[in-house]
Design an enzyme around this catalytic site. Sequence first.
Site, PDB file in Angstrom:
ATOM      1  N   CYS A  67      17.839   1.811  21.930  1.00 44.96           N
ATOM      2  CA  CYS A  67      18.348   1.736  23.298  1.00 44.96           C
ATOM      3  C   CYS A  67      17.828   2.975  24.026  1.00 44.96           C
ATOM      4  O   CYS A  67      16.973   3.683  23.504  1.00 44.96           O
ATOM      5  CB  CYS A  67      19.864   1.620  23.345  1.00 44.96           C
ATOM      6  N   CYS A 111      19.865  -2.782  24.640  1.00 44.30           N
ATOM      7  CA  CYS A 111      20.169  -2.464  26.037  1.00 44.30           C
ATOM      8  C   CYS A 111      20.679  -3.726  26.743  1.00 44.30           C
ATOM      9  O   CYS A 111      20.522  -4.832  26.240  1.00 44.30           O
ATOM     10  CB  CYS A 111      18.936  -1.920  26.729  1.00 44.30           C
ATOM     11  N   CYS A 124      15.038  -1.845  29.398  1.00 41.94           N
ATOM     12  CA  CYS A 124      14.940  -1.917  27.941  1.00 41.94           C
ATOM     13  C   CYS A 124      13.665  -1.205  27.514  1.00 41.94           C
ATOM     14  O   CYS A 124      12.583  -1.544  27.990  1.00 41.94           O
ATOM     15  CB  CYS A 124      14.868  -3.372  27.502  1.00 41.94           C
TER      16      CYS A 124
END
Length: 170
Positions: free
Chosen positions: A9, A85, A93
Amino acid sequence: MTHRVLFVCTGNSARSVLAEATLHAWGGARFEAFSAGSQPTGRINPYALETLAAAGIPTAGLRSKSWDEFSGDGAEPLDLVVTVCDSAASEPCPVFFGDFVRTHWGLPDPAAVEGGDAEKRAAFAQAHATIQARLMAFLTLSPEIWADRKALKLALDRIGFIQSEDATHV
């Protein structure tokens, strides 16, 4: 055979860490679990640590780190990279390149929740419940599926739609 799984993430302080620690605890010798961020915060969110501890999942050794540790010369190859994400909330992302299977298991960022301790704890508990439901499904995949990248990708992409309330149906 051990499969190396990286959860990615942006900040590597909450969702990816929850996934790393949970797969590490549940995956046994079948998996090596890692997490990283494209812009790591440098610290694990205290609510993530609290959530993991409440679930009985060890937190020793967890740290917020850059995905640079998993790319470039000398980095051990990965088998799977999972982005967590929340593209539904227009959160960017990160894109991570390499010869591995990629899948997306989007989750709202519990660290972005505003409010008091109760609201924040609830957001982390919800995110972890969804991660747990997805990892339960992930761990039921047959070892043979890893030999067929197309079938593996399809199965992993489907897992990314599982929500915490689906856990009893996995």
